[in-house]
Enzyme design. Structure first.
Site, PDB file in Angstrom:
ATOM      1  N   ARG A 125     -28.931 -70.323 -63.802  1.00 14.71           N
ATOM      2  CA  ARG A 125     -29.892 -71.423 -63.693  1.00 14.71           C
ATOM      3  C   ARG A 125     -30.832 -71.155 -62.516  1.00 14.71           C
ATOM      4  NH1 ARG A 125     -28.853 -72.564 -68.088  1.00 14.71           N
ATOM      5  NH2 ARG A 125     -27.930 -74.427 -68.974  1.00 14.71           N
ATOM      6  N   HIS A 147     -36.393 -67.468 -69.925  1.00 18.93           N
ATOM      7  CA  HIS A 147     -35.132 -68.162 -70.257  1.00 18.93           C
ATOM      8  C   HIS A 147     -34.689 -67.851 -71.691  1.00 18.93           C
ATOM      9  CE1 HIS A 147     -32.552 -71.876 -69.074  1.00 18.93           C
ATOM     10  NE2 HIS A 147     -31.876 -71.081 -69.893  1.00 18.93           N
TER      11      HIS A 147
HETATM   12  P1  NDP Z   1     -17.873 -71.246 -67.472  1.00 17.91           P
HETATM   13  O1  NDP Z   1     -17.775 -72.680 -67.100  1.00 17.91           O
HETATM   14  O2  NDP Z   1     -17.079 -70.746 -68.618  1.00 17.91           O
HETATM   15  O3  NDP Z   1     -17.482 -70.322 -66.200  1.00 17.91           O
HETATM   16  C1  NDP Z   1     -17.857 -70.619 -64.905  1.00 17.91           C
HETATM   17  C2  NDP Z   1     -17.276 -69.547 -63.969  1.00 17.91           C
HETATM   18  O4  NDP Z   1     -17.797 -69.768 -62.654  1.00 17.91           O
HETATM   19  C3  NDP Z   1     -15.746 -69.602 -63.851  1.00 17.91           C
HETATM   20  O5  NDP Z   1     -15.237 -68.298 -63.782  1.00 17.91           O
HETATM   21  C4  NDP Z   1     -15.518 -70.326 -62.520  1.00 17.91           C
HETATM   22  O6  NDP Z   1     -14.304 -69.948 -61.864  1.00 17.91           O
HETATM   23  C5  NDP Z   1     -16.712 -69.852 -61.720  1.00 17.91           C
HETATM   24  N1  NDP Z   1     -17.096 -70.796 -60.658  1.00 17.91           N
HETATM   25  C6  NDP Z   1     -17.541 -72.066 -60.800  1.00 17.91           C
HETATM   26  N2  NDP Z   1     -17.817 -72.591 -59.591  1.00 17.91           N
HETATM   27  C7  NDP Z   1     -17.520 -71.640 -58.681  1.00 17.91           C
HETATM   28  C8  NDP Z   1     -17.586 -71.592 -57.263  1.00 17.91           C
HETATM   29  N3  NDP Z   1     -18.006 -72.632 -56.543  1.00 17.91           N
HETATM   30  N4  NDP Z   1     -17.181 -70.460 -56.649  1.00 17.91           N
HETATM   31  C9  NDP Z   1     -16.740 -69.394 -57.363  1.00 17.91           C
HETATM   32  N5  NDP Z   1     -16.663 -69.373 -58.716  1.00 17.91           N
HETATM   33  C10 NDP Z   1     -17.064 -70.496 -59.359  1.00 17.91           C
HETATM   34  O7  NDP Z   1     -19.438 -70.954 -67.670  1.00 17.91           O
HETATM   35  P2  NDP Z   1     -20.132 -69.966 -68.730  1.00 17.91           P
HETATM   36  O8  NDP Z   1     -19.663 -68.588 -68.446  1.00 17.91           O
HETATM   37  O9  NDP Z   1     -20.002 -70.482 -70.111  1.00 17.91           O
HETATM   38  O10 NDP Z   1     -21.689 -70.134 -68.338  1.00 17.91           O
HETATM   39  C11 NDP Z   1     -22.189 -69.925 -67.029  1.00 17.91           C
HETATM   40  C12 NDP Z   1     -23.596 -70.494 -66.929  1.00 17.91           C
HETATM   41  O11 NDP Z   1     -24.536 -69.658 -67.596  1.00 17.91           O
HETATM   42  C13 NDP Z   1     -23.794 -71.848 -67.615  1.00 17.91           C
HETATM   43  O12 NDP Z   1     -23.345 -72.913 -66.790  1.00 17.91           O
HETATM   44  C14 NDP Z   1     -25.288 -71.885 -67.853  1.00 17.91           C
HETATM   45  O13 NDP Z   1     -25.925 -72.572 -66.802  1.00 17.91           O
HETATM   46  C15 NDP Z   1     -25.719 -70.421 -67.844  1.00 17.91           C
HETATM   47  N6  NDP Z   1     -26.314 -70.000 -69.140  1.00 17.91           N
HETATM   48  C16 NDP Z   1     -27.557 -69.406 -69.151  1.00 17.91           C
HETATM   49  C17 NDP Z   1     -28.142 -68.999 -70.355  1.00 17.91           C
HETATM   50  C18 NDP Z   1     -29.477 -68.297 -70.398  1.00 17.91           C
HETATM   51  O14 NDP Z   1     -30.029 -68.086 -71.494  1.00 17.91           O
HETATM   52  N7  NDP Z   1     -30.066 -67.877 -69.289  1.00 17.91           N
HETATM   53  C19 NDP Z   1     -27.445 -69.209 -71.639  1.00 17.91           C
HETATM   54  C20 NDP Z   1     -26.147 -69.796 -71.511  1.00 17.91           C
HETATM   55  C21 NDP Z   1     -25.610 -70.183 -70.303  1.00 17.91           C
HETATM   56  P3  NDP Z   1     -12.852 -70.207 -62.550  1.00 17.91           P
HETATM   57  O15 NDP Z   1     -12.783 -69.264 -63.746  1.00 17.91           O
HETATM   58  O16 NDP Z   1     -11.878 -69.800 -61.520  1.00 17.91           O
HETATM   59  O17 NDP Z   1     -12.829 -71.647 -62.941  1.00 17.91           O
END
Ligand code: NDP
Length: 307
Positions: free
Chosen positions: A222, A270
């Site tokens: 994002r 995007h």
């Molecule tokens: P998930 O919710 O599946 O995964 C999030 C990951 O981030 C997890 O591994 C989590 O750790 C980690 N995390 C969250 N907060 C923290 C923190 N404070 N410190 C360290 N690690 C953290 O998300 P997705 O993989 O499905 O998607 C990620 C993002 O990609 C979406 O939120 C979206 O905004 C973006 N996106 C962008 C697109 C584009 O076209 N550009 C398309 C689709 C999505 P843990 O595993 O330990 O919980």
């Protein structure tokens, strides 16, 4: 009980038709048409207009039509007792992985440089990097980040990740404590974190300065993760060798933004990965059926964690 689809991109009626094709016995409304507000229990949303959810007194679930839910959690009209769900889509994860791998190879083999050079009819050769020359660091090892990390690992890249919890198959650094070590050993940084209060503006000067000199940054999560001026300063000073950005604070990127035309910053609008209707529709219908039966939802987001 009924569903309303709220999107600002003019595609609500298209989605309504798709959902109706798969399930004739559910009442589904496009938010632009006249509909009885008190019957709505589920709202399917994508960047919905501010205040639009206020109209539904019996709303029980707000379902993101994408992987991210930051725009729902930022809406103060969504009370704590409303469930929030999102899309989990293997095709989305695969598309994201392919896109980021394309950005990585484009950087390693200097393709943006040659693209600019061609316009000037110049014939200068640059030294290129190989897989063995870089360590890839993935911020966020969720649905998208872990798919990418595994794909890169299987291709022979040295890969490490940063998350809130350890992952078995990927070398993982956890939390603030292990972050400096992760950053110091990363030469290509990829952001696939969800946008939460902890991760907003995380890609700032202090954070990016901890990367080794010459590191490259890819942000496909994002725009709110990145402090754009800090990145620009670090690229211009030579600390970072460049960046590939798919998401921005303001989209479309304003015409006078300094990223436009920057020789070391690649911009895409995007498009890294887009959820496919064939994945979204069954998940929505499954959750609607669970909602009507009072069963636990699939792909429910933890409101306290913010993802
Ligand atoms: P998930 O919710 O599946 O995964 C999030 C990951 O981030 C997890 O591994 C989590 O750790 C980690 N995390 C969250 N907060 C923290 C923190 N404070 N410190 C360290 N690690 C953290 O998300 P997705 O993989 O499905 O998607 C990620 C993002 O990609 C979406 O939120 C979206 O905004 C973006 N996106 C962008 C697109 C584009 O076209 N550009 C398309 C689709 C999505 P843990 O595993 O330990 O919980």
């Amino acid at each position: 009980m009924a569903i309303v689809i709220i999107r600002q991109d003019g595609k609500a009626s298209q989605w309504k038709a798709l959902l109706e094709k798969k399930s004739q016995d559910i009442l589904i409304y496009d938010f632009g048409e006249e509909h009885p507000k008190e019957t709505i229990t589920m709202a399917l949303v994508w960047q919905h207009p501010k205040g639009s959810l206020k109209a539904y007194p019996n709303l029980k679930c707000v379902a993101s039509m994408g992987a991210g839910v930051d725009f729902i959690l930022a809406d103060s009209d969504v009370s704590k007792n409303i469930m929030i769900t999102r899309v989990v889509d293997p095709m989305l994860a695969n598309d994201m992985s392919e896109f980021v791998i394309a950005c990585i190879f484009s950087y390693l083999k200097n393709l943006p440089f040659y693209g600019q050079q061609e316009l000037q009819q110049r014939w200068t050769r640059m030294k290129y990097l190989r897989k063995k020359d870089v360590t890839i660091g993935v911020l966020g090892l969720g649905e998208l980040g872990s798919t990418l990390a595994m794909d890169l690992q299987n291709m022979g890249f040295q890969v490490q990740g940063w998350a809130n919890s350890k992952k078995e198959a990927i070398q993982t650094f956890v939390g603030e404590k292990e972050l400096p070590q992760f950053l110091a050993s990363t030469s290509i940084l990829i952001c696939l974190l969800p946008l939460t209060k902890e991760t907003k503006n995380i890609l700032n000067k202090e954070f990016l300065s901890k990367l080794p000199k010459g590191a490259f940054v890819i942000n496909v999560a994002r725009g709110g993760h990145l402090v754009e001026k800090d990145l620009l300063d670090l690229v211009n000073s030579g600390h970072l060798s460049g960046a590939s950005l798919d998401v921005f604070t303001e989209e479309p990127l304003p015409k006078d933004h300094p990223f436009w035309g920057h020789p070391k910053i690649q911009i895409t609008p995007h498009i890294a990965s887009v959820s496919s209707p064939s994945s979204i529709v069954p998940q929505i219908l499954e959750n609607y059926s669970r909602l009507t039966k009072g069963q636990p939802m699939i792909n429910e987001v933890s409101v306290s964690k913010g993802y």
